[in-house]
Design an enzyme around this catalytic site. Sequence first.
Site, short mmCIF file in Angstrom:
data_model
loop_
_atom_site.label_atom_id
_atom_site.label_comp_id
_atom_site.label_asym_id
_atom_site.label_seq_id
_atom_site.Cartn_x
_atom_site.Cartn_y
_atom_site.Cartn_z
N ARG A 1 0.81 -1.17 -0.10
CA ARG A 1 -0.14 0.09 -0.06
C ARG A 1 0.79 1.33 0.14
O ARG A 1 0.28 2.19 -0.70
CB ARG A 1 -1.10 0.00 1.17
CG ARG A 1 -1.94 -0.97 0.75
CD ARG A 1 -3.21 -0.93 2.11
NE ARG A 1 -4.37 -1.62 1.36
CZ ARG A 1 -5.32 -2.14 2.29
NH1 ARG A 1 -5.26 -1.90 3.43
NH2 ARG A 1 -6.44 -2.57 1.63
N GLY B 1 -12.24 -4.20 0.67
CA GLY B 1 -13.74 -4.08 0.67
C GLY B 1 -14.25 -3.19 -0.07
O GLY B 1 -15.48 -3.24 -0.85
N LYS C 1 -14.40 -17.03 4.37
CA LYS C 1 -16.03 -16.85 4.74
C LYS C 1 -16.75 -16.52 3.38
O LYS C 1 -16.89 -15.50 2.83
CB LYS C 1 -16.18 -15.92 5.79
CG LYS C 1 -15.55 -16.25 7.23
CD LYS C 1 -15.51 -15.10 8.04
CE LYS C 1 -16.95 -14.97 8.69
NZ LYS C 1 -17.24 -14.03 9.67
N GLY D 1 -6.49 -8.44 0.67
CA GLY D 1 -5.18 -8.66 1.36
C GLY D 1 -4.45 -9.91 1.21
O GLY D 1 -3.21 -9.93 1.04
P1 ADP Z 1 -8.64 -11.87 1.01
O1 ADP Z 1 -7.93 -11.15 2.03
O2 ADP Z 1 -7.52 -11.92 -0.15
O3 ADP Z 1 -9.92 -11.10 0.43
P2 ADP Z 1 -9.77 -13.58 2.79
O4 ADP Z 1 -9.56 -12.74 3.99
O5 ADP Z 1 -11.57 -13.79 2.30
O6 ADP Z 1 -9.07 -13.33 1.56
O7 ADP Z 1 -9.50 -15.11 3.13
C1 ADP Z 1 -8.45 -15.41 3.38
C2 ADP Z 1 -8.20 -16.52 4.44
O8 ADP Z 1 -8.88 -17.69 3.97
C3 ADP Z 1 -6.76 -16.98 4.52
O9 ADP Z 1 -6.09 -16.79 5.92
C4 ADP Z 1 -7.02 -18.64 4.45
O10 ADP Z 1 -6.13 -19.45 5.44
C5 ADP Z 1 -8.35 -18.75 4.48
N1 ADP Z 1 -8.94 -19.99 3.93
C6 ADP Z 1 -8.68 -20.32 2.67
N2 ADP Z 1 -9.36 -21.58 2.54
C7 ADP Z 1 -9.59 -22.03 3.52
C8 ADP Z 1 -10.01 -23.23 3.91
N3 ADP Z 1 -10.39 -24.33 3.01
N4 ADP Z 1 -10.29 -23.51 5.56
C9 ADP Z 1 -9.94 -22.43 6.60
N5 ADP Z 1 -9.41 -21.53 6.04
C10 ADP Z 1 -9.27 -21.06 4.57
MG MG Z 2 -8.20 -11.20 4.27
#
Ligand code: ADP
Ligand code: MG
Length: 399
Positions: free
Chosen positions: A40, A377, A201, A354
């Site tokens: 960033r 977001g 999620k 992120g």
């Molecule tokens: P981003 O920051 O790229 O938007 P998110 O915050 O939505 O991504 O999700 C990232 C997290 O999802 C990571 O910490 C990763 O460990 C977790 N994750 C991905 N797949 C799984 C899984 N199958 N079970 C549990 N956690 C998961």
């Molecule tokens: Mg994230």
Amino acid sequence: MAPARLRTIEDLGDLATKTVLVRADLNVPLEDGRITDDLRITATAPTLQELLDAGATLVVCSHLGRPNGKRVDALRLDPVAARLSEVLGQPVRKLDEVTGTEVQRAVMSASAGSVTLLENLRFDPREEANDPEFSSDLASLADLYVDDAFGAAHRTHASVVGVALRLPSAAGRLMQREVEVLSRLRGAPDLPFVAILGGAKVSDKLGTITALVERVDALLIGGAMAFSFLAAEGVAVGRSLVEPDRFDEVRAARRAANARGVRIQLPEDVLAAPEPGADARPNVFGVEEIPAGQMGLDIGPATVRAFAGTISSAGTILWNGPMGMFELEPFEAGTRGIAEAVARSPGFTVVGGGDSLAALRRFGLAGRIDHLSTGGGASLEFLEGRELPGIAVLMEEGT
Ligand code: ADP
Ligand code: MG
């Protein structure tokens, strides 16, 4: 009526001898006071450099983390100032307050062409309240305002909205590029348009899924959210992360996709283990065969091949969310495989989120992506088609 246009740095006129307040997004991840990823900072630096090169004196402000209106020592901007100074190759004077007489005095006495960084905006509760007096105090520090904080554009905060209404204002280059790229994805992407979603999620991204189903040709779903899609159809996924209270919405998104002829591609196989851990020894299972006591923690090799096939023929790719728990070495292969497929793609590639960006940088592939969206977001809300308050205040009707 001509379409609304984003005001840019050109609209501010001559910058020589002007003091410019820049709202940047310097909200970097920290561990024990050390910056673990400076994307960033480096992403907004060209805007700051351009303003400096044009003769401006800068007052930079940002939030960091969620101090909720209180002073939190661990969220002071000192490490950010140090890194920003290295990136710009000039001193950055860091103040210990956000507003007030000390700040006024320091800014008044700042030498031409210098950079002053205010303390974490969110130490003051008036920032998130979009307080008029606080906005006026910030605005009083400068002649002009540049907003480069795309990551905060979905917030009606003083430094995002209040200040923009009180000074001649424009978007910085990072903000401008984010809006251009994401508008292209929202408007006329090269087809086929393939979106890849993952992460922890499904509830975080249902709005995005629903919006993307209206625009994409294929939607590839990995990460933990895939298990909610599978479980909503009655597949037993063992102890994998699911959100049963969202199954109705997941099924509705699938129906909407079917109605539009959008292909939703789910994992065929996964890596599962009894527990996540750096020394876990996962096995590959078909998605219908996950043992009751195990968790799916990454997509499997057959899924990587299938997803990579769809990715290779895409005209535009949007990726948000890792395919597995990539932070742990035993579960990084799926995310790495998809990162490589996206990097290889001849299509226009955009990656946001992120953790997804952290994964790309870890694999050394960030430089092979057309646009790294720092917005999180804000990017998702923009893609959903919502009006972001921080962008609305920088728009002007064309003539
Ligand atoms: P981003 O920051 O790229 O938007 P998110 O915050 O939505 O991504 O999700 C990232 C997290 O999802 C990571 O910490 C990763 O460990 C977790 N994750 C991905 N797949 C799984 C899984 N199958 N079970 C549990 N956690 C998961
Ligand atoms: Mg994230």
